[in-house]
Each structure stands twice: as C-alpha cells, then as structure tokens.
Scaffold this motif. Structure first.
Motif, short mmCIF file in Angstrom:
data_model
loop_
_atom_site.label_atom_id
_atom_site.label_comp_id
_atom_site.label_asym_id
_atom_site.label_seq_id
_atom_site.Cartn_x
_atom_site.Cartn_y
_atom_site.Cartn_z
N PRO A 12 5.65 2.72 12.98
CA PRO A 12 6.13 4.02 13.47
C PRO A 12 5.45 4.44 14.77
CG PRO A 12 5.81 4.11 11.11
CD PRO A 12 5.24 2.79 11.55
N LEU A 13 4.16 4.13 14.91
CA LEU A 13 3.46 4.50 16.14
C LEU A 13 4.02 3.74 17.33
CD1 LEU A 13 1.17 6.11 17.44
CD2 LEU A 13 -0.37 4.19 16.95
N CYS B 119 0.86 -1.19 0.00
CA CYS B 119 0.00 0.00 0.00
C CYS B 119 0.89 1.23 0.00
CB CYS B 119 -0.91 0.01 1.23
SG CYS B 119 -1.95 1.48 1.37
N PRO B 120 0.60 2.22 -0.84
CA PRO B 120 1.48 3.39 -0.93
C PRO B 120 1.32 4.40 0.21
CG PRO B 120 -0.36 3.64 -2.42
CD PRO B 120 -0.47 2.26 -1.84
N PHE B 121 0.28 4.26 1.02
CA PHE B 121 0.07 5.22 2.09
C PHE B 121 0.98 4.91 3.27
CE2 PHE B 121 -4.17 5.45 -0.12
CZ PHE B 121 -3.93 6.68 -0.69
N GLU B 122 0.99 5.77 4.27
CA GLU B 122 1.92 5.61 5.39
C GLU B 122 1.25 5.86 6.74
OE1 GLU B 122 5.09 8.48 5.32
OE2 GLU B 122 3.93 9.92 4.16
N CYS B 123 0.06 5.34 6.93
CA CYS B 123 -0.62 5.47 8.23
C CYS B 123 0.29 4.88 9.31
CB CYS B 123 -1.95 4.73 8.21
SG CYS B 123 -3.03 5.23 6.84
N SER B 124 0.53 5.63 10.37
CA SER B 124 1.55 5.24 11.34
C SER B 124 1.18 4.03 12.18
CB SER B 124 1.88 6.42 12.27
OG SER B 124 0.77 6.75 13.08
N PHE B 125 -0.11 3.68 12.21
CA PHE B 125 -0.56 2.54 13.02
C PHE B 125 -0.66 1.26 12.20
CE2 PHE B 125 -4.30 4.93 11.59
CZ PHE B 125 -4.98 3.96 10.88
N CYS B 126 -0.32 1.30 10.92
CA CYS B 126 -0.52 0.16 10.03
C CYS B 126 0.76 -0.66 9.89
CB CYS B 126 -0.99 0.66 8.65
SG CYS B 126 -1.21 -0.67 7.46
N ASP B 127 0.65 -1.97 10.14
CA ASP B 127 1.82 -2.84 10.00
C ASP B 127 1.92 -3.49 8.62
OD1 ASP B 127 -0.25 -4.63 10.26
OD2 ASP B 127 0.52 -5.62 12.04
N ALA C 150 -6.69 14.49 14.49
CA ALA C 150 -6.39 13.09 14.78
C ALA C 150 -5.86 12.39 13.53
CB ALA C 150 -7.64 12.39 15.30
N LEU C 151 -6.46 12.69 12.38
CA LEU C 151 -5.99 12.10 11.13
C LEU C 151 -4.56 12.53 10.82
CD1 LEU C 151 -9.22 12.58 8.99
CD2 LEU C 151 -8.34 10.41 9.85
N LYS C 152 -4.25 13.80 11.09
CA LYS C 152 -2.90 14.30 10.84
C LYS C 152 -1.87 13.60 11.71
CE LYS C 152 -4.34 18.99 9.52
NZ LYS C 152 -4.37 20.41 9.96
N GLU C 153 -2.21 13.35 12.96
CA GLU C 153 -1.22 12.79 13.89
C GLU C 153 -0.80 11.38 13.49
OE1 GLU C 153 -3.06 10.73 17.79
OE2 GLU C 153 -3.77 12.78 17.53
N VAL C 154 -1.69 10.63 12.80
CA VAL C 154 -1.33 9.27 12.38
C VAL C 154 -1.06 9.19 10.88
CG1 VAL C 154 -2.54 8.16 14.29
CG2 VAL C 154 -3.77 8.62 12.15
N LYS C 155 -0.92 10.35 10.25
CA LYS C 155 -0.58 10.44 8.82
C LYS C 155 -1.61 9.76 7.92
CE LYS C 155 4.39 10.94 9.62
NZ LYS C 155 5.74 10.47 9.27
N LYS C 156 -2.87 9.86 8.31
CA LYS C 156 -3.94 9.34 7.44
C LYS C 156 -4.32 10.47 6.48
CE LYS C 156 -7.23 6.08 6.73
NZ LYS C 156 -7.16 4.61 6.73
N ARG C 157 -3.36 10.83 5.64
CA ARG C 157 -3.50 12.03 4.82
C ARG C 157 -4.59 11.90 3.75
NH1 ARG C 157 2.37 11.50 4.94
NH2 ARG C 157 3.22 12.94 6.48
N GLN C 158 -4.84 10.68 3.31
CA GLN C 158 -5.83 10.49 2.25
C GLN C 158 -7.24 10.86 2.69
OE1 GLN C 158 -3.96 8.19 3.74
NE2 GLN C 158 -4.93 6.17 3.85
N ASN C 159 -7.47 10.97 4.01
CA ASN C 159 -8.79 11.34 4.52
C ASN C 159 -8.90 12.82 4.87
OD1 ASN C 159 -9.05 8.53 4.45
ND2 ASN C 159 -10.31 8.46 6.27
#
Length: 517
Positions: free
Chosen positions: A358-359, A175-183, A287-296
């Motif tokens: 990362p989280l 996945c190209p995204f970088e959500c910090s809580f995603c393994d 909250a979305l910014k803190e975990v880098k859920k930028r697509q939302n």
C-alpha cells in the motif's frame, strides 16, 4: 536430472551498516541457514540430483553442469538473482525463478527466466517436477496457498551446515496486521497458517542431530495467535533439554502485544525461546498511525519491552526513521528512545516502499517514488521515496549518525547493563552453565569474530564489560554472549566501512539523484 538450487547473495546496500545476515570475517558464515532452497529441494518429486548453493556462504559455481538452475529470491536478492540467471541462460541452461519478490512483481522478471513460480511452491511442486522430467516446463505456474501440515522436512543434508550459525524452522505463514510498508501480507496473506507441532518437533530434532544449538522459528508473528503459540511452546518445552538433549536456544519474531500476556512470556522462557525480534519502529505515535502500525499505538513502549525482558526474553528491536511525521530532530529522539530500552541490538532502517505494498501505491500516486535504485530496494539507508520533511541525503546521513551513536561503546555498555539488571534467567534445565554443551554449528566463526573484534580497543571495552556482567550473573551468560556476538558483528561492519571512508565518498557524491517517477 541435475538441478542447481541457488539462494542469491542479498544486496546489503551501500550504507547497510548493521549486518544481520552474515558474519563480518574473512570467511563466509550465514547467521541463518537457508530454509528456502532446502525446502524447495524437499518438494521436488522424482529422479533429481540436487545441488544447493547459499551464496552467503559460498560462491555460485558457474561451471555447474546441471540441466536446470532454480533461483529463489526475496526483494534484497532480486538484482543478484537476475545477474545469475543471465549468466546461466547465456550458457544455454534452463532457469526457473521463484520466491517472494518474483511472486509480488512477476512483471519485473519477464524475459529473465524460462519459467516463473508465482506464489507458494508447495501447491505446484508435483506439477513442476513432472514437467521438468518431461521437458515441458511452462512459462508460468500460478500457485495457491500451501497447507503447512503437508510440508516435508527440508533437505538439510544437502546444505553446508558447518557455515551457518542458526538453523531455521518455518512455523507459520501470514500476519493479521496491515502495516503499509510490509510486503509479507501481500505475499502470504493476513490469515495465519500454522505448521503442526509434530512437524516442528521433527524438524527441530533433525537440526539438533546436525549439531545446531541455536534455532530460529521463522514466523511473521509468533504470538499473535495465542492458542497456537501455547500449543507449540508446550511442545518445545517438553522437547528442549529433555531426554538427554542439550539446551537449544530458540529465537523468533513477535509483536509488542506479547507484553500483555505474562503466562505466554513464561511459556517462551520454559521452551528456551530466549530471543525475539520486535518491530518497535518509533515512539512517534503520528508516524505509527501513518503506516497503520496500530499494534504499537497507545502503549508505553519502554515499559512493555521492559516487561518482556523481565520475563526472560532478550529483544532485538527494529527501529525506523523517515516517516512523513519525522523531522530532522527525529534522529536524536530515536537515539534517546533507544537508550531508554533494555535492548542491546537495535536494527536501524529507513522507511522504504517495497513494490506491491500500500505504501508503494501511495507514493507512486503522489509522485514521490524514486526509480534510481530500481524496484529492488535492498538493505541500504537510501530510501526509494521522497521524504516529507527532509531530503533523502539528510535521511541517510541521519540514519548513519543514529547507527553510529547506538554502537558507541559507552552507549552499548549502558544497554548491556540495563539488560543484565532485569533479564530473568532460563529454567534450570536449560541453563548452559549447568550442562556440558557441545559448541553449535558455526561456533568457530563466532570465535573468530570475537578474536577479531577484541583487537579493537573500543570493542574490547564492550567485551570486558560483558564478561564482568556474565560473572555477576552466570545464569544469563549465554544470553549476554549471544547479544554480544550480534553487537560485535555490526560494530565490525561499522569499523570496516569507516576505515574505507566509503560513507563519505557515497554521501558526498555530487551525481544527480533521480527525480520521483
């Protein structure tokens, strides 16, 4: 050589109130068939007699005489996987461990197996097969990235297909995204690799021939690569409901940016892809910014989800609480947000930090990581991090309140009505109402769930309301029925826990919580 391949039972957690893996009835049915162990079985090359066990549908046979026991696990299966390994090793069996969590945290499994597979098994399958047959198994195999174009059709012939509701085809990895809580991106990378359309169609035909009429396209983000998505959807559209085949309902996972592409949404509908999971998470932009859920970010999430539904796709929404920017008012705000969506089934989770993410590193550096539930946080509502603006107990209690509020019959009926009012129908050749459709795999389990739920007057109100909506719009009756089954499965789980009064016992426990490590 005899090999026993096991997918351990996931740890649903002490407060896992929304069941999305098994049917909550007295017999074991998995909502999704296990593609992991069936794929490993197909990759073993040589004179192997293979037996499969998906613990979600059957007990592990500790009397199995196999020479080798192989266990594949993700984070929620890790604790149970270790327990199974210890029992077999105590009997003198050789044990191999692999899967996402072993690959992300191999140190957690040192001494628990004779061999660890670290990474994607395809790249070492031939070597492991030779070493097994030669009796020269190595302690560790370090894998590379697999070429999905060379993936074999999983060994579904070895699986208990009568106890799974939906078949599974893996269509890509990464996945190209970088959500910090995603393994996922830590394990599979941020560059997507796709399975060729010919392979996907071949697997779809195998599952169809086995009786599946519901298939999950296992993909970390199905629509992020629009070019690849279009090719696959066009292929599925040319296969599904054609040449005498009955309609198949596909499901997958995508991100919110699908809403910007009306043509792609229409292609999903033409292919019979009628259900997608979207990680909506929260309407709190900070909250979305803190975990880098930028697509939302910078989106009207209600409007965009509504656009997807209006194009013909039901949405299952991921909803999360426990961000640093969440205070005690977040639960009511999330409830109001959820009620504004044309989404019946909302999976509530609390923010956790899986190992190797990362989280996890951030929480460890800040001294906010708890170790009392080991490094295997499962599906429960106790986080493994110290929240910024509330206690862990307050977070768990708030999440339970949110789940219960969303499952209140009146609230669920409102969301069913919202969904029914805007959901576009499937194309005529894929409308189940226009065909004689053979019940799919697991249909008896779903019927048993419906009968069981109907005995509860509160659930019966939802069932009756959905029946009325289905009569008003028969062209989307199958979509409403599918959403109803998922809702009732969660509702049944809630009711069972309430009867046992187990939530009060767990949340009021006075045993001291561990301090952050």
């Amino acid at each position: 050589m005899d090999v026993y391949l096991i997918a351990p039972l996931p740890d649903f957690g002490s407060e896992a109130l929304v069941a999305d893996k098994v049917l909550n009835i007295d017999e074991r049915y998995a909502l999704l068939a296990s593609a992991g162990i069936t794929t490993v079985a197909a990759l073993l090359d040589g004179d192997f007699n293979i037996r499969l066990c998906d613990e979600m549908i059957e007990e592990v046979d500790f009397d199995d005489p196999s020479d080798v026991v192989a266990i594949s696990m993700n984070v929620s299966q890790a604790a149970r996987g270790i327990e199974i390994a210890r029992r077999f090793r105590a009997m003198g069996r050789r044990v191999i461990m692999g899967g996402p969590h072993v690959s992300l945290a191999p140190g957690e499994f040192d001494g628990e197996a004779d061999s660890l597979i670290i990474g994607e098994f395809e790249t070492v399958a031939s070597e492991v097969s030779r070493d097994l047959l030669a009796g020269a198994l190595k302690p560790r195999y370090l894998c590379g990235q697999a070429d999905l174009g060379r993936s074999p059709v999983p060994r579904w012939d070895l699986y208990r297909n009568d106890r799974a509701i939906s078949g599974v085809i893996q269509t890509s990895r990464g996945c190209p995204f970088e959500c910090s809580f995603c393994d996922v991106i830590q394990y599979l990378g941020r560059v997507q690799r796709h399975k060729p359309i010919a392979n996907v169609l071949a697997e779809a035909q195998v599952l169809y021939d086995l009786g599946y009429r519901s298939i999950n396209l296992s993909d970390d983000n199905f629509t992020v690569n629009r070019k690849k998505s279009r090719v696959l959807l066009e292929g599925l559209a040319g296969w599904n409901g054609r040449d005498g085949r009955q309609p198949v309902q596909f499901a997958t996972q995508a991100s919110i940016d699908l809403s910007r592409d009306a043509e792609l949404i229409e292609l999903c509908n033409m292919a019979g892809l009628r259900d997608i999971f979207v990680g909506i998470e929260t309407s709190n932009e900070e909250a979305l910014k803190e975990v880098k859920k930028r697509q939302n970010l910078r989106r009207d999430l209600v409007a965009e989800i509504s656009r997807i539904v209006a194009g013909g796709l039901t949405v299952t929404g991921g909803m999360m609480v426990g961000f640093d920017h969440d205070d005690l008012g977040c639960f009511e705000r999330q409830f109001e947000f959820g009620m504004a969506l044309p989404v019946v089934n909302l999976r509530v989770s609390v923010l956790v930090a899986p190992i190797a993410t990362p989280l996890y590193e951030k929480m460890a550096a800040e001294g906010r990581l708890f170790r009392d539930n080991t490094n295997f946080p499962g599906g429960d509502l106790w986080t493994n991090i110290e929240p910024r603006q509330m206690t862990r107990r307050q977070l768990a209690e708030g999440a339970i309140w949110l789940v219960e509020a969303l499952h209140e019959p009146d609230n669920a009926i409102k969301r069913f009505e919202h969904l029914s009012a805007i959901l576009a129908p499937p194309p005529e050749h894929l409308r189940a109402s226009d065909h004689i459709v053979t019940p799919g795999k697991g249909a008896s389990g779903v019927l048993r769930l419906l009968r069981q739920a109907a005995r509860d007057p509160r659930a019966r109100r939802v069932i009756d309301a959905v029946n009325d909506l289905s009569h008003q719009r028969p062209e989307i009756a199958r979509d409403l029925s599918s959403a109803l089954a998922i809702f009732l499965n969660s509702f049944t789980s809630l009711h069972r826990l309430s009867q046992q009064d187990s939530r009060r016992i767990r949340l009021d426990r006075e045993a001291p919580l561990a301090q952050p490590a």
